[in-house]
Design a protein around this motif. Structure first.
Motif, PDB file in Angstrom:
ATOM      1  N   LYS A  57       0.843  -1.206   0.000  1.00 37.32           N
ATOM      2  CA  LYS A  57       0.000   0.000   0.000  1.00 37.32           C
ATOM      3  C   LYS A  57       0.875   1.252   0.000  1.00 37.32           C
ATOM      4  CE  LYS A  57      -3.955   2.333   0.925  1.00 37.32           C
ATOM      5  NZ  LYS A  57      -5.157   2.354   0.085  1.00 37.32           N
ATOM      6  N   GLN A  58       1.858   1.283   0.885  1.00 39.80           N
ATOM      7  CA  GLN A  58       2.739   2.443   1.017  1.00 39.80           C
ATOM      8  C   GLN A  58       3.525   2.684  -0.271  1.00 39.80           C
ATOM      9  OE1 GLN A  58       5.358   2.294   4.441  1.00 39.80           O
ATOM     10  NE2 GLN A  58       6.961   3.397   3.339  1.00 39.80           N
ATOM     11  N   GLU A  59       4.073   1.632  -0.847  1.00 36.25           N
ATOM     12  CA  GLU A  59       4.897   1.783  -2.047  1.00 36.25           C
ATOM     13  C   GLU A  59       4.063   2.161  -3.273  1.00 36.25           C
ATOM     14  OE1 GLU A  59       7.868   2.125  -1.968  1.00 36.25           O
ATOM     15  OE2 GLU A  59       8.813   0.880  -0.446  1.00 36.25           O
ATOM     16  N   MET A  60       2.834   1.624  -3.381  1.00 37.67           N
ATOM     17  CA  MET A  60       1.977   2.021  -4.489  1.00 37.67           C
ATOM     18  C   MET A  60       1.625   3.508  -4.395  1.00 37.67           C
ATOM     19  SD  MET A  60       1.394   0.027  -6.980  1.00 37.67           S
ATOM     20  CE  MET A  60       0.037   0.872  -7.779  1.00 37.67           C
ATOM     21  N   LEU A  61       1.332   3.989  -3.206  1.00 40.08           N
ATOM     22  CA  LEU A  61       1.050   5.408  -3.036  1.00 40.08           C
ATOM     23  C   LEU A  61       2.274   6.255  -3.397  1.00 40.08           C
ATOM     24  CD1 LEU A  61      -0.964   5.272   0.317  1.00 40.08           C
ATOM     25  CD2 LEU A  61      -1.866   5.921  -1.933  1.00 40.08           C
ATOM     26  N   SER A  62       3.466   5.751  -3.083  1.00 36.94           N
ATOM     27  CA  SER A  62       4.693   6.514  -3.347  1.00 36.94           C
ATOM     28  C   SER A  62       4.986   6.663  -4.831  1.00 36.94           C
ATOM     29  CB  SER A  62       5.891   5.855  -2.650  1.00 36.94           C
ATOM     30  OG  SER A  62       6.312   4.685  -3.337  1.00 36.94           O
ATOM     31  N   VAL A  63       4.478   5.723  -5.658  1.00 34.70           N
ATOM     32  CA  VAL A  63       4.712   5.818  -7.107  1.00 34.70           C
ATOM     33  C   VAL A  63       3.519   6.444  -7.828  1.00 34.70           C
ATOM     34  CG1 VAL A  63       6.305   3.866  -7.107  1.00 34.70           C
ATOM     35  CG2 VAL A  63       3.868   3.461  -7.587  1.00 34.70           C
ATOM     36  N   GLY A  64       2.518   6.889  -7.068  1.00 35.27           N
ATOM     37  CA  GLY A  64       1.381   7.588  -7.660  1.00 35.27           C
ATOM     38  C   GLY A  64       0.169   6.727  -7.924  1.00 35.27           C
ATOM     39  N   GLY A  65       0.225   5.459  -7.526  1.00 33.03           N
ATOM     40  CA  GLY A  65      -0.916   4.571  -7.674  1.00 33.03           C
ATOM     41  C   GLY A  65      -1.621   4.379  -6.345  1.00 33.03           C
ATOM     42  N   ASP A  66      -2.285   3.243  -6.188  1.00 31.60           N
ATOM     43  CA  ASP A  66      -2.960   2.948  -4.925  1.00 31.60           C
ATOM     44  C   ASP A  66      -3.083   1.436  -4.783  1.00 31.60           C
ATOM     45  OD1 ASP A  66      -4.259   3.286  -2.508  1.00 31.60           O
ATOM     46  OD2 ASP A  66      -5.637   4.821  -3.282  1.00 31.60           O
ATOM     47  N   ALA A  67      -3.498   1.008  -3.616  1.00 27.82           N
ATOM     48  CA  ALA A  67      -3.720  -0.415  -3.364  1.00 27.82           C
ATOM     49  C   ALA A  67      -4.938  -0.558  -2.468  1.00 27.82           C
ATOM     50  CB  ALA A  67      -2.500  -1.056  -2.706  1.00 27.82           C
ATOM     51  N   ALA A  68      -5.910  -1.332  -2.911  1.00 28.18           N
ATOM     52  CA  ALA A  68      -7.095  -1.596  -2.103  1.00 28.18           C
ATOM     53  C   ALA A  68      -6.836  -2.790  -1.207  1.00 28.18           C
ATOM     54  CB  ALA A  68      -8.288  -1.861  -3.010  1.00 28.18           C
ATOM     55  N   VAL A  69      -7.150  -2.641   0.065  1.00 28.97           N
ATOM     56  CA  VAL A  69      -6.988  -3.723   1.040  1.00 28.97           C
ATOM     57  C   VAL A  69      -8.259  -3.822   1.885  1.00 28.97           C
ATOM     58  CG1 VAL A  69      -4.470  -3.456   1.152  1.00 28.97           C
ATOM     59  CG2 VAL A  69      -5.927  -2.157   2.735  1.00 28.97           C
ATOM     60  N   HIS A  70      -8.364  -4.871   2.700  1.00 23.75           N
ATOM     61  CA  HIS A  70      -9.512  -5.035   3.587  1.00 23.75           C
ATOM     62  C   HIS A  70      -9.565  -3.875   4.585  1.00 23.75           C
ATOM     63  CE1 HIS A  70     -12.173  -6.818   6.618  1.00 23.75           C
ATOM     64  NE2 HIS A  70     -12.543  -7.698   5.682  1.00 23.75           N
ATOM     65  N   ARG A  71     -10.776  -3.461   4.924  1.00 23.50           N
ATOM     66  CA  ARG A  71     -10.934  -2.312   5.821  1.00 23.50           C
ATOM     67  C   ARG A  71     -10.344  -2.544   7.206  1.00 23.50           C
ATOM     68  NH1 ARG A  71     -15.895  -4.485   4.809  1.00 23.50           N
ATOM     69  NH2 ARG A  71     -16.986  -5.515   6.546  1.00 23.50           N
ATOM     70  N   GLU A  72     -10.154  -3.816   7.615  1.00 24.79           N
ATOM     71  CA  GLU A  72      -9.611  -4.103   8.947  1.00 24.79           C
ATOM     72  C   GLU A  72      -8.083  -4.089   8.975  1.00 24.79           C
ATOM     73  OE1 GLU A  72     -11.198  -4.321  11.707  1.00 24.79           O
ATOM     74  OE2 GLU A  72     -13.226  -4.252  10.860  1.00 24.79           O
ATOM     75  N   VAL A  73      -7.459  -3.851   7.825  1.00 18.42           N
ATOM     76  CA  VAL A  73      -5.989  -3.815   7.804  1.00 18.42           C
ATOM     77  C   VAL A  73      -5.473  -2.702   8.712  1.00 18.42           C
ATOM     78  CG1 VAL A  73      -4.003  -3.194   6.351  1.00 18.42           C
ATOM     79  CG2 VAL A  73      -5.644  -4.894   5.562  1.00 18.42           C
ATOM     80  N   ILE A  74      -6.159  -1.566   8.705  1.00 18.39           N
ATOM     81  CA  ILE A  74      -5.683  -0.424   9.494  1.00 18.39           C
ATOM     82  C   ILE A  74      -5.706  -0.714  10.992  1.00 18.39           C
ATOM     83  CG2 ILE A  74      -7.932   0.739   9.715  1.00 18.39           C
ATOM     84  CD1 ILE A  74      -6.412   3.385   9.179  1.00 18.39           C
ATOM     85  N   THR A  75      -6.592  -1.624  11.426  1.00 18.39           N
ATOM     86  CA  THR A  75      -6.691  -1.954  12.854  1.00 18.39           C
ATOM     87  C   THR A  75      -5.856  -3.166  13.234  1.00 18.39           C
ATOM     88  OG1 THR A  75      -8.601  -3.404  12.522  1.00 18.39           O
ATOM     89  CG2 THR A  75      -9.040  -1.056  12.882  1.00 18.39           C
ATOM     90  N   ASN A  76      -5.276  -3.831  12.228  1.00 14.69           N
ATOM     91  CA  ASN A  76      -4.496  -5.052  12.445  1.00 14.69           C
ATOM     92  C   ASN A  76      -5.311  -6.164  13.092  1.00 14.69           C
ATOM     93  OD1 ASN A  76      -2.101  -4.072  11.331  1.00 14.69           O
ATOM     94  ND2 ASN A  76      -1.503  -3.099  13.257  1.00 14.69           N
ATOM     95  N   ASN A  77      -6.618  -6.187  12.823  1.00 14.88           N
ATOM     96  CA  ASN A  77      -7.486  -7.204  13.418  1.00 14.88           C
ATOM     97  C   ASN A  77      -7.598  -8.471  12.571  1.00 14.88           C
ATOM     98  OD1 ASN A  77      -8.125  -5.788  15.743  1.00 14.88           O
ATOM     99  ND2 ASN A  77      -9.884  -4.748  14.804  1.00 14.88           N
TER     100      ASN A  77
END
Length: 404
Positions: A57-77
């Motif tokens: 996610k971080q690297e895709m944002l750094s090159v100008g793209g994006d990455a979709a992940v599960h909504r619970e990734v941010i909570t590490n659940n």
């Protein structure tokens, strides 16, 4: 209101992008820099560990793209998530380079992503050696003619199960433009109980040996039994078509490897239950590819078949048809076999002997999606439709532009 002739331009690969930019009159150096920026790609990874997903996610944002992940990734659940990489070819190329130096197995992700981006481009013309007979892929779509020497095939059972009729039919298909003949001695229609290897070979042997003496095109034998495949290859057959993708008979992969012949590996399963339709099909075919490779077969010798009509409902078959282009992901030649199948009959409410038009539609859609070989009963009609589709699809967009 149209301003300055504003319109959308369909650009699906790097070659089309180069042509479109050349038409603008861009500097060649600028074309080289911009060529991958006009092509969007969505690349899915499944069950990615959380720490790897965060980095992607971080690297895709750094090159100008994006990455979709599960909504619970941010909570590490959760422990893992599917990831959808969203970006242009150029951004994804940058990502592949960046993650090669990252920990947690990301080096493998980088190499796999580079290979995938290459596989999504139109394949170059290349040759498959079929024991001395050559098949050229990439120039046009090849036609495989179906010859069933069975009394009970779903489509043409009993019509060609004697030697004379089978040889005449084979000659007609070659005259009509078949590049390959596929001979089957056992029906694989749904709910069929099967026959012994001895009976299957009894049906195949006389026709196979006669045709090997008389025809110049490669002959494929449609069987999932290793003992039948071995006898056919000993007799001189040029390739094997396994409707169970080398996974039904544990000796099949070794047989094709020992003879070093091309093999068609088809997706198949008992029942129609899937966790994720396309993901499960790809996992099955990837296992088939690994079996073939571990027994010495090379990249283009392994031909993948989505398995229309096998282990799938009509709705599932239609979804696979709509997503045929995704099979480029596997980086192998793709064969499509839809001829007269129940997907067509159920969709159009037609019996087997009235499914030609539906078959032609699927053949053309296959070519649009980048299929390399079409397997059919009605060679002449399909050949004509395929030639027309090839003339449109395999001619690059912008090919008529003098400066391209």
């Amino acid at each position: 209101m149209q301003v300055y002739g504003m319109r959308w331009v369909a650009i699906n690969n790097l070659q089309e992008s180069k042509i479109a930019l050349a038409q603008i009159g861009s500097d060649p150096g600028g074309v080289a820099q911009m060529v991958g920026k006009g092509i969007g790609r969505a690349i899915k990874l499944e069950q990615v560990p959380l720490r790897v997903a965060h980095i992607l996610k971080q690297e895709m944002l750094s090159v100008g793209g994006d990455a979709a992940v599960h909504r619970e990734v941010i909570t590490n659940n959760i422990d893992a998530t599917d990831v959808m990489l969203l970006g242009t070819v150029r951004q994804l190329e940058h990502l592949a380079k960046k993650v090669l130096a990252q920990p947690f197995g990301l080096k493998k992700v980088g190499h796999a992503l580079k290979q995938l981006l290459t596989d999504l481009e139109p394949a170059q013309t290349r040759s498959i050696n079929c024991r001395g007979k050559e098949l050229i892929l990439g120039g046009r779509t090849l036609v495989m003619g179906i010859l069933n020497v069975t009394p009970d095939s779903f489509s043409d059972g009993g019509k060609f199960n004697n030697l004379e009729d089978a040889v005449v039919q084979a000659g007609c298909m070659i005259d009509d433009g078949a590049d390959i003949l596929d001979i089957g001695g056992e029906s694989t229609r749904p709910n069929y109980s099967g026959i012994s290897a001895e009976e299957e070979w009894r049906r195949l042997e006389p026709v196979l040996k006669m045709l090997l003496e008389r025809v110049n095109v490669p002959i494929s034998v449609d069987t999932y039994k290793a003992s039948v495949a071995a006898k056919a290859l000993e007799a001189g057959a040029h390739m094997i078509n396994d409707v169970w993708g080398l996974q039904k008979d544990p000796d099949m992969a070794k047989v094709v490897g020992d003879f070093h012949v091309p093999v068609i590996v088809m997706h198949n399963q008992a029942g129609t239950a899937y966790h994720h339709l396309m993901g499960d099909i790809f996992a099955f075919l990837q296992k088939s590819i690994e079996l073939a490779e571990s027994n010495g077969l090379e990249r283009d010798q392994i031909i993948v078949d989505p398995g229309i009509g096998f282990g799938k409902t009509t709705e599932q078959n239609l979804e696979v048809m709509a997503r045929l282009a995704e099979f480029k992901t596997l980086g192998r030649p793709v064969l499509l076999g839809t001829s007269r199948k129940s997907m067509i009959g159920n969709t159009l409410n037609l019996p087997v002997n009235e499914r030609l038009e539906g078959t032609l539609a699927t053949s053309v859609l296959g070519i649009v999606s980048g299929v390399d070989i079409i397997r059919v009963h009605d060679v002449k009609a399909n050949k004509r439709a395929m030639q027309m589709a090839d003339a449109i699809v395999r001619g690059q967009r912008g090919a008529g532009y003098v400066g391209a």
